[in-house]
Design an enzyme around this catalytic site. Structure first.
Site, PDB file in Angstrom:
ATOM      1  N   LYS A 115     -11.263  59.568  -7.525  1.00 46.57           N
ATOM      2  CA  LYS A 115     -12.512  59.742  -6.782  1.00 46.57           C
ATOM      3  C   LYS A 115     -13.133  61.111  -6.998  1.00 46.57           C
ATOM      4  CE  LYS A 115     -12.364  56.231  -3.294  1.00 46.57           C
ATOM      5  NZ  LYS A 115     -12.557  55.879  -1.903  1.00 46.57           N
ATOM      6  N   LYS A 203     -10.565  48.025 -10.610  1.00 48.09           N
ATOM      7  CA  LYS A 203     -10.501  47.188  -9.404  1.00 48.09           C
ATOM      8  C   LYS A 203     -11.896  46.930  -8.839  1.00 48.09           C
ATOM      9  CE  LYS A 203     -10.171  50.155  -5.402  1.00 48.09           C
ATOM     10  NZ  LYS A 203     -10.050  50.014  -4.003  1.00 48.09           N
ATOM     11  N   LYS A 206     -16.204  48.727  -3.448  1.00 46.07           N
ATOM     12  CA  LYS A 206     -17.511  48.836  -2.799  1.00 46.07           C
ATOM     13  C   LYS A 206     -18.385  49.855  -3.511  1.00 46.07           C
ATOM     14  CE  LYS A 206     -15.524  48.717   1.820  1.00 46.07           C
ATOM     15  NZ  LYS A 206     -14.563  49.835   1.758  1.00 46.07           N
TER      16      LYS A 206
HETATM   17  N1  AQP Z   1      -9.981  45.118  -5.496  1.00 40.11           N
HETATM   18  C1  AQP Z   1      -9.135  44.973  -4.497  1.00 40.11           C
HETATM   19  N2  AQP Z   1      -8.141  44.069  -4.564  1.00 40.11           N
HETATM   20  C2  AQP Z   1      -7.269  43.905  -3.525  1.00 40.11           C
HETATM   21  N3  AQP Z   1      -7.333  44.614  -2.376  1.00 40.11           N
HETATM   22  C3  AQP Z   1      -8.328  45.518  -2.272  1.00 40.11           C
HETATM   23  N4  AQP Z   1      -8.678  46.368  -1.280  1.00 40.11           N
HETATM   24  C4  AQP Z   1      -9.759  47.068  -1.672  1.00 40.11           C
HETATM   25  N5  AQP Z   1     -10.136  46.715  -2.900  1.00 40.11           N
HETATM   26  C5  AQP Z   1      -9.277  45.749  -3.304  1.00 40.11           C
HETATM   27  C6  AQP Z   1      -7.994  46.481  -0.003  1.00 40.11           C
HETATM   28  O1  AQP Z   1      -8.980  46.388   1.020  1.00 40.11           O
HETATM   29  C7  AQP Z   1      -8.621  47.243   2.104  1.00 40.11           C
HETATM   30  C8  AQP Z   1      -9.769  48.149   2.465  1.00 40.11           C
HETATM   31  O2  AQP Z   1      -9.977  49.085   1.427  1.00 40.11           O
HETATM   32  P1  AQP Z   1     -11.118  50.179   1.432  1.00 40.11           P
HETATM   33  O3  AQP Z   1     -11.828  50.238   2.711  1.00 40.11           O
HETATM   34  O4  AQP Z   1     -10.580  51.445   0.878  1.00 40.11           O
HETATM   35  O5  AQP Z   1     -12.137  49.518   0.461  1.00 40.11           O
HETATM   36  P2  AQP Z   1     -12.364  49.625  -1.071  1.00 40.11           P
HETATM   37  O6  AQP Z   1     -13.163  48.437  -1.420  1.00 40.11           O
HETATM   38  O7  AQP Z   1     -11.112  49.965  -1.774  1.00 40.11           O
HETATM   39  O8  AQP Z   1     -13.257  50.821  -1.156  1.00 40.11           O
HETATM   40  P3  AQP Z   1     -13.682  51.472  -2.475  1.00 40.11           P
HETATM   41  O9  AQP Z   1     -14.954  50.880  -2.880  1.00 40.11           O
HETATM   42  O10 AQP Z   1     -12.628  51.474  -3.513  1.00 40.11           O
HETATM   43  O11 AQP Z   1     -13.800  52.865  -1.997  1.00 40.11           O
HETATM   44  P4  AQP Z   1     -15.048  53.449  -1.313  1.00 40.11           P
HETATM   45  O12 AQP Z   1     -15.303  52.741  -0.040  1.00 40.11           O
HETATM   46  O13 AQP Z   1     -14.611  54.847  -1.108  1.00 40.11           O
HETATM   47  O14 AQP Z   1     -16.134  53.285  -2.274  1.00 40.11           O
HETATM   48  C9  AQP Z   1      -7.372  48.000   1.650  1.00 40.11           C
HETATM   49  O15 AQP Z   1      -6.237  47.348   2.177  1.00 40.11           O
HETATM   50  C10 AQP Z   1      -7.396  47.860   0.164  1.00 40.11           C
HETATM   51  O16 AQP Z   1      -6.099  47.913  -0.393  1.00 40.11           O
END
Ligand code: AQP
Length: 341
Positions: A115, A203, A206
């Site tokens: 990040k 992965k 968001k």
């Molecule tokens: N791609 C994924 N596959 C499986 N599990 C996932 N999780 C997130 N992405 C995947 C799981 O969802 C929960 C919440 O995670 P988060 O709020 O950190 O969301 P995110 O989508 O992982 O966020 P970003 O986009 O990667 O980061 P930001 O919000 O900073 O942009 C967790 O249990 C996570 O493991």
């Protein structure tokens, strides 16, 4: 060793729309665990501001993510649903745990490296110590089980290390040896790592600038079908067995999503589609996705239109969360030697 009540804690960041990765990687387990465990589900707004958020957008996102929680099937009568910043004990315990965690441990966190990117000096301090706050989120409730996706494994191992070091560092002030139970990661289910629809090696997330990379839980039927149609694939036909997906990340991801929706094994899906082209497989996948996600999207939109109700769920949840966290954090303060009046 003292006995700890089995208790589940997990959270998601209000940094955008929830997507299929959040749903298959974490939410399905959250919903199931409501039936068997005491569950606490948090909207982690304090984690969200480790990267700057427009305040009005953040407030809206907290409501939107809570609406999505409820639409997916989290039930405020069965579980505690709240937003992190309304329970001050998270921040208070995070400070104590920041004094327990070691710099060397945080330096190994791959999420920070990803990040922060090339310009680490410009990243917020909060982003760097994010895992300490995550440890506090869990330990403030003496949570024993944490259902998350694969990407959170390293942070959970750190939370365990912090719990163990706290117990050791303050052993002389802890009556029966363990104050913080080391939490167990619960990383299981049909799709613990859902990948981007545009790049099977990244992965689904968001924060990916391309909306085509993810299926949002609020996407309408046309958008879902379009994103699946445009999802990256390779020129080969689908294989007939799971082993044939090796080295084909996009195909593996789409088949994995199909299998997760269907509740069948990858081999069973491939027995049906193996040898065929992606086009008819993608049509069926789109139908399946619309059938599963459509009702969630509709209910999310209905709840978003009633922010007063959603806020009332968070207020009630925050009060219930605080009744659990307050005595635990108070005891932690006492253990480290603060005067607690
Ligand atoms: N791609 C994924 N596959 C499986 N599990 C996932 N999780 C997130 N992405 C995947 C799981 O969802 C929960 C919440 O995670 P988060 O709020 O950190 O969301 P995110 O989508 O992982 O966020 P970003 O986009 O990667 O980061 P930001 O919000 O900073 O942009 C967790 O249990 C996570 O493991």
């Amino acid at each position: 060793m003292p006995h700890f009540v089995p208790r589940v804690f997990s959270g998601m960041q209000p940094t955008g729309n929830l997507h299929l990765g959040n749903y298959l990687g974490a939410m399905l387990n959250w919903i199931a665990m409501q039936e068997t465990h005491e569950c606490i589900y948090c909207v982690v707004d304090m984690h969200a501001i480790t990267v700057w958020q427009e305040p009005a957008e953040l407030r809206k996102a907290i409501i939107d993510v809570t609406a999505a929680y409820l639409a997916c099937g989290l039930d405020p009568k069965k579980s505690i649903i709240f937003n992190q910043s309304q329970v001050a004990e998270h921040a208070e315990l995070a400070w104590i745990l920041s004094c327990v965690a070691r710099l060397g441990w945080l330096n190994r966190m791959t999420q920070f490296k990803e990040k922060a990117g090339k310009d680490k000096e410009a990243a917020s301090v909060g982003l760097y110590i994010y895992p300490n706050l995550m440890a506090a989120d869990i330990l403030a409730y003496h949570a024993t089980h944490v259902p998350v996706g694969e990407d959170q494994k390293q942070h959970l191992e750190l939370a365990r290390d912090i719990a163990i070091k706290f117990n050791n560092d303050y052993a002389s002030a802890i009556d029966d040896g363990i104050f913080f139970p080391p939490p167990e990661p619960f990383i299981t289910g049909p799709a613990t790592r859902v990948m981007s629809l545009r790049d099977g090696t990244k992965k689904m997330s968001k924060s990916d600038p391309s909306d085509l990379s993810r299926l949002n839980l609020t996407d309408d039927a046309d958008t879902i079908a379009r994103k699946i149609r445009k999802a990256k694939t390779d020129p080969e036909a689908l294989p007939s067995e799971a082993a044939g997906l090796k080295g084909r990340p996009e195909a593996e991801n789409l088949v994995g999503i199909f299998a997760a929706f269907k509740g069948d094994s990858v081999d069973k899906i491939l027995a049906q589609y193996g040898g065929g082209q992606f086009s008819s497989f993608k049509n069926d996948l789109a139908d399946l996705a619309v059938a599963k996600l459509g009702p969630i999207g509709d209910e999310t939109k209905r709840l978003r239109a009633d922010p007063a109700y959603v806020e009332s769920v968070l207020k009630d949840g925050s009060e219930r969360a605080r009744t659990i966290a307050a005595p635990i954090v108070r005891k932690a303060r006492e253990i480290v030697g603060f005067i607690v009046s």
